[in-house]
Design a protein around this motif. Structure first.
Motif, mmCIF file in Angstrom:
data_model
loop_
_atom_site.group_PDB
_atom_site.id
_atom_site.type_symbol
_atom_site.label_atom_id
_atom_site.label_comp_id
_atom_site.label_asym_id
_atom_site.label_seq_id
_atom_site.Cartn_x
_atom_site.Cartn_y
_atom_site.Cartn_z
ATOM 1 N N SER A 158 0.860 -1.317 0.025
ATOM 2 C CA SER A 158 0.045 -0.063 -0.017
ATOM 3 C C SER A 158 0.750 1.225 0.084
ATOM 4 O O SER A 158 0.606 2.267 -0.778
ATOM 5 C CB SER A 158 -0.871 0.128 1.520
ATOM 6 N N ASP A 187 -5.893 -0.650 -4.693
ATOM 7 C CA ASP A 187 -5.441 -1.051 -3.438
ATOM 8 C C ASP A 187 -6.067 -2.125 -2.851
ATOM 9 O O ASP A 187 -7.337 -1.691 -2.232
ATOM 10 C CB ASP A 187 -4.929 0.074 -2.441
ATOM 11 N N GLU A 188 -5.849 -3.404 -3.107
ATOM 12 C CA GLU A 188 -6.778 -4.434 -2.698
ATOM 13 C C GLU A 188 -8.270 -4.158 -2.750
ATOM 14 O O GLU A 188 -8.997 -4.079 -1.976
ATOM 15 C CB GLU A 188 -6.561 -4.742 -0.955
HETATM 16 MG MG MG Z 1 -2.092 -2.579 2.296
#
Ligand code: MG
Ligand code: ADP
Lengths: 714, 245
Positions: free
Chosen positions: B44, B164-165
């Motif tokens: 991240s 991000d995910e």
């Molecule tokens: Mg992360």
């Protein structure tokens, strides 16, 4: 002693004798006795400013002669000459302040002693010496050939002081007032008379070597004259003539009517400089010193009761106490219930300005602000003039805040009773009196009408004596500094006011509504600026930049940590002292609330923003929106929703906090209440009305805010 | 093919904690790069430094020939070209679905309200949520919210998309819809950097898979190389754990 008579004086003496012959010519048969006396021995015998021979001896002798129907021819030939003339039989008798001694009794027959005397020590008025012991090594002034000089010489060794001898009383006194000698010794009545005539001396010892003055004839002759003298003396003592004669010269020290009695006198709780508790909790002040000095002078005792003005007045009316002295002005209304003494003080309202102030007259007040204290004659006077002279009036609860307002220059002047003002100035207030006293009102000592007349006349006599002796001026100077002369009117509520709730509301509707209006204005204007200040400071707390965050935290810490009252006084009185710029009370009030309430607003603005999910800001920034836009479009709308309940709460708190600003004289609702109460003393009722007014406004505000909240939540 | 993103020696520390320890990564135009790696490895952080939500500590990040590590660069205009999709969607709660998408185009004066709303509707159509234009954000399911978030990110017509995910916070039945939208984007030639644990998606869509561990890139290659023939010990461990769950 120089026994020299000027030519005119002889003529006058001749004239007096001639007149007396005329006066007593109706008792033509009566024998004319030749009486010798001293040339100058005040207060017993001396020539007055019209060159008439007067004095206690002369007056007593004449009074007795009149009483007993004989004639006297009093000849001021000098003490020794008179004594010798009697011995030689040329004169019938001698009355010359002659002390009865065993030696003299061997040669003379004395009448009933007519005056008790003794030797006293006197020192300069400002001297600290109060006992013989303190004379050690010092110089003492004496007058040749007096009993006092003998006495002083007899104790000279014991107390090891030095003496200097004068021929003349005046020179002796002078030596003490100039400080060359620290004390002088003299017969009590002589000394007392001298002080009464303005000598700057005070008596500090009890009479010593006490003795009696007597009228003397040659031993074994003139028994008839002695018995006439004794009979006459008895009569003039009984009918008060004796007292009147002595009182005339010495002050009526021996006021038989009140002598030894104790009177209970009521006074106010606090009315400086007239009565107030000093730091030892002893009641002092002009009234207190005056009544105590008079009691001392007249030989009675007083018990002071600080009951409060109204209670004291009522206690006299109801006969529970004997008199009241409480800065009480003599009014026609009061004369119906009370007998007043001669006025002992005349007060009036004066205007005072800052030491460097330029205002000199009422007409220079146009457009300016004037400070007054609730419930004073000064306040009434200022209010009665404000239209005419076009000034505005700011009201304070506390004299000090009022003075301060003038000292700092927020107000151009203040109005206060002259003695109160003068006292404050003497206490160090940096003001000066700019006008002559107006609305003058005389103060009097009062007893219940028709009661306690002896006390009243004792007061009047004593007052006269204190004035004559300078003690009165000393008392005034002690509290007012030099040059004082006046005092104040107590304002008491008119008794015709309707004191019911409805009545009070009706009478004070205008004042209360304008107080409420001021409160609302103050609240609205303050909350407006406080919101701006709070939002800015709150945002500074969340923007990127450590310096900003710190600044925000410090501002919140300072203004939230400072009591509102202190902040108000600091801004109102402190800032002008620092900058020299005046601040109107309303502006100072708004600034105070802006900072204080603004700090609270800042705290919840910051908290509200921080409560918004940081992801919201990241998302906005990731789209390319600048920080400010992200704040305005995304964060604040969400934060404000969180803040609204706190904001409404703060609005209500601000409204209530305006009441604290009454301290700087803002005429808002609370101050209005205080002023009404100061006038009518209806504390409970007026505060109830004021409290209800606050509650009503706050209820309305709460409803409004609930409505706003419901709408924003949709 | 040209270099769209070139990261050189990127270091990022939080206080004393060195999170990125010298990352070198190049992403070509139209390339889809999937980043995998254990939790806390810095994925991240790497993604967030690419649009400077995090300030890089040292190294350079060149995007379209501009080094964004340079303090003088106006990040706001650069960010307009880089769309980002967050794990927790981060839709603006005070705005409707349509307003969420229109905000940036209107505020940044790229478009009038009318244009923006027309475009927003088109974008919603492409993510299968045409009828939600006026809906409140809170009324949407997670999957729907994430698709709106993708539409919002696309509204500024970016060249690069960072994910991000994006499916980690979703219920399993919602994951498919979101991945479909992403696959469509990839097919249209969008340059994408995707952090995800969806290995199926990686195998199918990624041009290259990058394995990050402890702030470093330990291995990178085609999905076939990474999943079929992992060389690095830690990668093998990681894959074992993920695939055997
Ligand atoms: Mg992360
Ligand atoms: N804002 C931050 N402040 C301090 N430490 C952070 C911050 N963001 C991330 N970290 C730390 O950096 C490391 C990597 O985090 P992250 O990049 O979120 O890992 P991943 O996304 O791979 O799970 C973690 O140890 C995390 O605690």
């Amino acid at each position: 002693m120089k026994h020299r008579l000027s030519k005119p004086l002889r003529w006058v003496i001749f004239g007096v004798a001639f007149l007396m012959c005329l006066i007593f010519s109706n008792t033509a048969q009566a024998k004319t006795y030749q009486i010798g006396t001293d040339v100058t021995y005040p207060p017993f015998e001396f020539a007055n400013k019209h060159n008439q021979y007067v004095g206690i001896d002369i007056d007593i002798m004449n009074a007795i002669a009149k009483e007993e129907g004989f004639k006297v021819h009093i000849k001021p030939v000098g003490f020794n000459a008179a004594v010798q003339a009697v011995q030689s039989g040329q004169e019938d008798g001698v009355i010359a302040g002659m002390t009865i001694t065993p030696d003299r009794q061997a040669k003379f027959d004395f009448g009933t002693p007519y005056y008790k005397t003794g030797v006293v020590m006197a020192v300069a008025k400002n001297s600290r010496i109060s006992s013989f012991k303190q004379l050690k090594g010092k110089r003492v002034a004496l007058k040749t050939g007096t009993a006092a000089a003998d006495y002083a010489n007899s104790i000279k060794k014991k107390y090891s002081f030095k003496t200097v001898t004068f021929d003349d009383s005046d020179n002796m006194y002078q030596d003490v007032t100039t400080g060359n000698s620290v004390a002088c010794f003299e017969d009590q009545p002589v000394m007392q008379y001298g002080i009464k005539q303005g000598l700057k001396l005070k008596i500090v010892s009890k009479p010593a070597n006490t003795g009696w003055y007597g009228f003397a004839v040659k031993k074994g002759t003139n028994r008839a004259l002695i018995s006439k003298f004794n009979a006459g003396l008895k009569k003039i003592k009984a009918n008060g003539t004796y007292d009147r004669i002595v009182g005339k010269y010495l002050g009526s020290k021996t006021n038989q009517a009140v002598k030894g009695k104790t009177f209970t006198i009521g006074t106010d709780v606090t009315f400086p400089p007239f009565e107030f508790a000093n730091k030892h909790n002893k009641y002092v002040g002009i009234d207190m010193d005056l009544i105590r000095s008079i009691a001392n002078e007249q030989g009675f005792k007083v018990k002071i009761k600080p009951l409060g003005f109204n209670a004291a007045v009522q206690a006299v009316e109801s006969g529970q106490i004997d008199g009241v002295i409480a800065g009480m002005s003599i009014t026609n209304a009061r004369k119906k219930q009370f007998d007043f003494s001669d006025p002992y003080y005349t007060s009036g309202v004066v205007m005072a300005v800052a030491n460097n102030g330029k205002v000199k007259s009422l007409s220079q007040l146009r457009g300016k602000k004037v400070a007054v204290k609730t419930g004073t004659a000064g306040a009434d006077y200022a209010n009665s003039l404000k239209k005419k002279y076009g000034f505005t009036v700011t009201t304070f609860d506390d004299s000090n805040n009022m003075y301060q307002d003038v000292v700092t220059g927020n107000s151009a002047a203040c109005f206060e009773d002259q003695p109160v003002m003068q006292y404050a100035i003497k206490q160090g207030t940096k003001l000066k009196i700019a006008t002559k006293p107006a609305e003058s009102a005389p103060y009097g000592f009062a007893v219940k009408r028709g009661q306690n007349q002896a006390l009243l006349s004792a007061f009047n006599n004593g007052l006269k004596d204190l004035k004559a002796s300078g003690t009165y001026d000393d008392i005034k100077a002690k509290y007012l500094g030099t040059g004082g002369s006046q005092a104040s009117v107590k304002s008491t509520g008119s008794s015709t006011e309707d004191r019911s709730f409805i009545g009070l509301i009706k009478q004070n509707k205008g004042a209360l509504l304008s107080g409420l209006q001021e409160t609302m204005w103050l609240t609205v204007v303050s909350i407006f600026f406080a919101t701006i200040f709070g939002v800015i400071v709150g945002l500074l707390g969340v923007v990127p930049g450590k310096a900003f965050n710190w600044l925000s935290s410090i501002l919140i810490y300072i203004f939230r940590g400072m009591p509102l009252l202190v902040l108000a006084l600091f801004i109102y009185t402190g800032i002008p002292s620092l900058t020299g710029e005046k601040i109107p009370a309303f502006v100072a009030g708004v600034i105070t609330l802006t900072f204080n309430e603004g700090a609270y607003i800042a705290a919840f603005v910051k908290g509200g923003i921080e409560a918004v999910d940081p992801g919201q800001m990241e998302a906005a920034r990731s789209l390319g929106l600048p920080f400010g836009k992200s704040m305005r479009k995304v964060i604040l709308p969400q934060g404000i929703r969180i803040m609204i309940p706190s904001f409404i709460n703060q609005f209500i708190i601000t409204l209530k906090d305006t009441s604290i600003l009454s301290i700087i004289g803002l005429l808002e609702l609370t101050q209005t209440g205080k002023i009404i109460i100061a006038r009518n003393l209806e504390g409970f009722k007026v505060w109830t009305i004021v409290a209800l007014m606050y509650l009503i406004i706050i209820t309305l505000l709460t409803w409004l805010s609930n409505w706003v909240q419901r709408r924003t939540n949709v | 093919m040209s270099e769209k993103v070139k990261v050189t020696n990127l270091v990022k520390t939080f206080g004393t904690n060195e999170v990125l320890k010298g990352i070198n990564l190049t992403v070509q135009d139209n390339e889809v790069v999937v980043i995998i790696g254990p939790s806390g490895s810095g994925k991240s952080t790497l993604l967030r430094t690419l649009n400077k939500l995090e300030e890089p500590t040292s190294g350079s990040i060149v995007i379209d020939n501009t080094d964004i590590a340079n303090k003088n660069v106006n990040m706001n205009t650069i960010r307009e070209n880089i769309g980002m999709v967050f794990q927790h969607f981060n839709l603006f709660n005070n705005l409707t679905v349509g307003e969420n998408i229109m905000l940036a185009p209107v505020e940044l004066k790229k478009e009038t309200k009318a244009e923006a709303s027309k475009q927003a509707k088109q974008l919603l159509d492409t993510v299968g949520l045409k009828e939600k234009f006026s809906a409140r954000v809170q009324s949407l399911s997670g999957g729907q919210q994430q698709r709106v978030a993708i539409a919002r990110a696309l509204a500024m017509n970016p060249d690069i998309m960072l994910f991000d995910e994006p499916t980690s916070a979703l219920d399993p039945e919602m994951v498919g819809d979101v991945l479909e939208v992403m696959k469509d984007l990839a097919k249209k030639g969008m340059t994408m950097i995707v952090v995800t644990h969806e290995m199926g998606f990686a195998k199918e869509v990624a041009d290259r898979v990058v394995f990050v561990d402890d702030g470093q890139i330990l291995e990178q290659g085609t999905p076939d190389q990474i999943f079929g023939h992992p060389k690095n010990e830690r990668l093998r461990d990681f894959l074992n754990k993920i695939l055997n769950v």
